[in-house]
Scaffold this active site. Sequence first.
Site, PDB file in Angstrom:
ATOM      1  N   LYS A 154      -0.566 -59.097  35.456  1.00  0.00           N
ATOM      2  CA  LYS A 154      -1.954 -59.018  35.001  1.00  0.00           C
ATOM      3  C   LYS A 154      -1.985 -58.517  33.567  1.00  0.00           C
ATOM      4  CE  LYS A 154      -4.991 -55.805  34.932  1.00  0.00           C
ATOM      5  NZ  LYS A 154      -5.697 -56.156  33.665  1.00  0.00           N
ATOM      6  N   GLY A 207      -0.069 -47.983  30.401  1.00  0.00           N
ATOM      7  CA  GLY A 207      -1.453 -47.740  30.029  1.00  0.00           C
ATOM      8  C   GLY A 207      -1.731 -46.255  29.931  1.00  0.00           C
ATOM      9  N   SER A 208      -2.964 -45.877  30.141  1.00  0.00           N
ATOM     10  CA  SER A 208      -3.350 -44.484  29.967  1.00  0.00           C
ATOM     11  C   SER A 208      -2.842 -43.620  31.115  1.00  0.00           C
ATOM     12  CB  SER A 208      -4.876 -44.368  29.894  1.00  0.00           C
ATOM     13  OG  SER A 208      -5.458 -44.611  31.164  1.00  0.00           O
ATOM     14  N   THR A 209      -2.662 -42.344  30.827  1.00  0.00           N
ATOM     15  CA  THR A 209      -2.218 -41.401  31.849  1.00  0.00           C
ATOM     16  C   THR A 209      -3.259 -41.281  32.959  1.00  0.00           C
ATOM     17  OG1 THR A 209      -0.853 -40.165  30.284  1.00  0.00           O
ATOM     18  CG2 THR A 209      -1.566 -38.992  32.261  1.00  0.00           C
ATOM     19  N   VAL A 211      -5.374 -43.565  34.147  1.00  0.00           N
ATOM     20  CA  VAL A 211      -5.276 -44.696  35.080  1.00  0.00           C
ATOM     21  C   VAL A 211      -3.956 -44.648  35.828  1.00  0.00           C
ATOM     22  CG1 VAL A 211      -5.223 -47.204  35.272  1.00  0.00           C
ATOM     23  CG2 VAL A 211      -6.824 -46.114  33.701  1.00  0.00           C
ATOM     24  N   GLY A 212      -2.889 -44.247  35.142  1.00  0.00           N
ATOM     25  CA  GLY A 212      -1.582 -44.140  35.795  1.00  0.00           C
ATOM     26  C   GLY A 212      -1.595 -43.201  36.986  1.00  0.00           C
ATOM     27  N   GLU A 229       4.564 -46.133  32.451  1.00  0.00           N
ATOM     28  CA  GLU A 229       4.753 -45.773  31.046  1.00  0.00           C
ATOM     29  C   GLU A 229       3.361 -45.481  30.511  1.00  0.00           C
ATOM     30  OE1 GLU A 229       4.511 -45.435  27.460  1.00  0.00           O
ATOM     31  OE2 GLU A 229       4.786 -47.606  27.292  1.00  0.00           O
ATOM     32  N   CYS A 263       1.750 -45.995  21.960  1.00  0.00           N
ATOM     33  CA  CYS A 263       2.012 -44.738  22.654  1.00  0.00           C
ATOM     34  C   CYS A 263       3.152 -43.964  22.007  1.00  0.00           C
ATOM     35  CB  CYS A 263       2.314 -44.994  24.131  1.00  0.00           C
ATOM     36  SG  CYS A 263       3.563 -46.258  24.410  1.00  0.00           S
ATOM     37  N   GLU A 355      -4.687 -38.189  22.723  1.00  0.00           N
ATOM     38  CA  GLU A 355      -4.155 -39.443  22.186  1.00  0.00           C
ATOM     39  C   GLU A 355      -5.298 -40.257  21.598  1.00  0.00           C
ATOM     40  OE1 GLU A 355      -0.877 -42.751  23.490  1.00  0.00           O
ATOM     41  OE2 GLU A 355      -2.404 -42.226  24.968  1.00  0.00           O
TER      42      GLU A 355
END
Length: 454
Positions: A154, A207-209, A211-212, A229, A263, A355
């Site tokens: 995706k 992606g972002s922390t 969402v991770g 990551e 990142c 960030e």
Amino acid sequence: MTAYRVINPATEEFLREVELADVETTDRAIAAATTAFATWRHVSPGDRARLMRRFADVVDAHIDELAALEVANAGHTISNATWEAGNVRDVIEYFAGVPERLFGRQIPVEGGMNVTFAEPLGVVGVIVPWNFPMPIAGWGFAPALAAGNTVVLKPAEITPLTAIRLGELALEAGLPEGVLTVIPGKGSVVGERFVTHPDVRKIVFTGSTEVGKRIMAGCAAQVKNVTLELGGKNANIVFDDADLAEAVAAAPGGVFDNSGQDCCSRSRLLVQRGIHAEFLAALEESVRAFTCGDPTRADTDMGPLVTAAHRDKVAGYVENAEVAFTGSCPTGPGFWFPPTVITPGDLRQADFNEEIFGPVVSVVPFDTEEEALAIANNTEYGLSGSIWTNSLDRAVRVSRGIEAGNLSVNSHSSVRYWTPFGGFKQSGLGRELGPDAVAAFTETKNVFFATRGA
């Protein structure tokens, strides 16, 4: 299904509409990948390697096309986009060497023979961010395919064009239907279905922390394998024994490359106090020489931000910051933001700790090596960073002391496809790239064979 209007961030011109997958479409893609896995896992190692090398060759023949797509869709400079397309080719070719070298072990035991097998997981869901759509796609699908898995990928809904083209090129190279399927869509729909679907055995997410964490929690409910990551707030530490001219010349590229949408961006620039004033004065010249503009030009250093909304988010961090100086950028159509240097008086400020993901760098002084390490490590992140010094002893001490997964000494180079990549702390979980990456796409099966007789 709904459609997304893809816009060129440098011109704000409409490029094309892309259909976004719904849950039903996602389920069909996963079902096709599940069916394809039953065959792909049994393709002989030599044939799988040959197909992947053919895929790399087809990508190589379309480098210029892929680069032009990335410039138009993501606003990357043509020089960066060409490198990124080449990186996809190189990553596929590198992991094409895996199938014939995916060895198990024979372990001495009593009463028989014990061997291990590296078995593929099944269907892997790869969720790709908008900042580096091409290379990060390759980092996910190439080792997964090499190990015998199938992949549903995706891309980010705002930058889907190169991923879609890579899926087409995979078929052109001869990969069977369902082995690599690209399905554009929203993370809340397609990504969420990857997480909840029982036939998806692993998630690879960049992606972002924030969402991770949600993805990791969803995968935990099914004990599903995950590689993450995530974010970074990386330090670029310049000691007073460094080559000052070299460190100054490299600093803008270390943070403003890809318009700071990286990142690994070295967005915290720590300079030893004795050279701080001299460094800052020289940095101003270097930043003003950093070219922001038309990304189709070979001499452009930095293009636009990816969307107007993201530009506004970056601007929000700078609104009340102590801006030392800025570079220039176009004022016409496009989502432009100038290279910006700030000098925070309080290290608790958001611009120094969060960030920003834009072309903004904070420059702060430090006195001792210990203080530099304390500042660098005072963050929830631990992805990357740089150290500038001509002392080998110091380089070793500081590189061992920084809590980050990827460091460079007298350089800002973080990524090589043949070395591991990943973060400490809330910058992620697991490692991509390098010789051991494929292990994350296999399960170890242990088999004991009893022997009879003398």
